[in-house]
Write an enzyme that holds these catalytic residues in place. Structure first.
Site, mmCIF file in Angstrom:
data_model
loop_
_atom_site.group_PDB
_atom_site.id
_atom_site.type_symbol
_atom_site.label_atom_id
_atom_site.label_comp_id
_atom_site.label_asym_id
_atom_site.label_seq_id
_atom_site.Cartn_x
_atom_site.Cartn_y
_atom_site.Cartn_z
ATOM 1 N N THR A 41 0.896 -1.283 0.172
ATOM 2 C CA THR A 41 -0.212 -0.003 -0.054
ATOM 3 C C THR A 41 0.715 1.404 -0.150
ATOM 4 O O THR A 41 1.976 1.348 0.521
ATOM 5 C CB THR A 41 -0.926 0.319 1.259
ATOM 6 O OG1 THR A 41 -0.182 -0.024 2.292
ATOM 7 C CG2 THR A 41 -1.823 -1.086 0.968
ATOM 8 N N ASN A 43 0.828 4.845 1.346
ATOM 9 C CA ASN A 43 0.106 5.671 2.698
ATOM 10 C C ASN A 43 0.262 7.243 2.381
ATOM 11 O O ASN A 43 1.424 7.656 1.815
ATOM 12 C CB ASN A 43 0.569 5.431 3.979
ATOM 13 C CG ASN A 43 0.564 4.031 4.045
ATOM 14 O OD1 ASN A 43 -0.321 3.420 4.909
ATOM 15 N ND2 ASN A 43 1.553 3.175 3.796
ATOM 16 N N GLU A 122 -4.948 4.450 2.955
ATOM 17 C CA GLU A 122 -3.903 3.475 2.495
ATOM 18 C C GLU A 122 -4.293 3.118 0.994
ATOM 19 O O GLU A 122 -5.729 2.866 0.784
ATOM 20 C CB GLU A 122 -3.789 2.284 3.192
ATOM 21 C CG GLU A 122 -3.289 2.472 4.539
ATOM 22 C CD GLU A 122 -2.939 1.302 5.258
ATOM 23 O OE1 GLU A 122 -2.657 0.341 4.816
ATOM 24 O OE2 GLU A 122 -3.262 1.277 6.624
#
Length: 185
Positions: A41, A43, A122
């Site tokens: 992911t 962020n 995310e």
């Protein structure tokens, strides 16, 4: 593919969607997406997003995103709370395919499985990157809501649901009402 938690998704965005961000920095998170789940992911600081994002229901969303290199920044290394180092290359290792507009699944919430104390956003970009791009910038949109945030009893159940979220997002983004918004980034 429908689960009890899935909401009905219309054929094109309905208010409050689309919600589009400006370019914001990609920051290091906890490192769990890649390391523990096999689902990396990106962020982003929630405070840098449009205020309406903080008002969204927690859960999983889908949309499009575009990553760009952050120019005129020095590379750096930061340390995560667990001691692991993160190399900020500011996107200098991205290739042309990485810089295209790409599909994304977004998690907004507290990640109850991990008992986060702060609300996060995310992004799992549906694309295979050859390297990290911490310090790069990303612009994205929220086009629809897939499901609410859930607490999981096992990591495998969490991973399975994320994979289902990805399939739902890919399917919906092919609809003309969503596909046309790819060109707005």
């Amino acid at each position: 593919m429908t689960r009890h938690c899935d909401v009905s998704i219309p054929d094109s965005p309905e208010p409050p969607f689309p919600i589009t961000t400006s370019f914001v920095d990609v920051i290091a998170g906890f490192g769990r997406g890649s390391a523990e789940l096999g689902i990396p992911t990106a962020n982003v600081p929630i405070d840098d997003l449009p205020k309406i994002v903080e008002q969204l229901d927690t859960g999983v969303y889908f949309g499009w995103c575009k990553v760009r290199m952050a120019k005129d920044r020095d590379t750096k290394v930061e340390q995560r709370p667990d001691g692991r180092e993160v190399q900020y290359n500011n996107g200098t290792l991205l290739n042309d395919e990485d810089l295209a507009v790409l599909p994304v699944v977004l998690s907004v919430g507290w990640n109850p499985f991990y008992q986060n104390k702060n609300k996060t956003v995310e992004l799992h970009i549906i694309h295979k990157f050859s390297d990290n791009f911490y310090g790069a910038q990303i612009k994205f949109n929220f086009l629809g809501y897939i499901r609410p945030e859930l607490d999981y009893t096992t990591k495998d159940a969490l991973i399975a649901d994320i994979h289902t979220d990805i399939e739902i997002a890919k399917e919906k983004l092919q609809l003309p009402g969503y596909r046309k918004l790819k060109d707005t980034l």
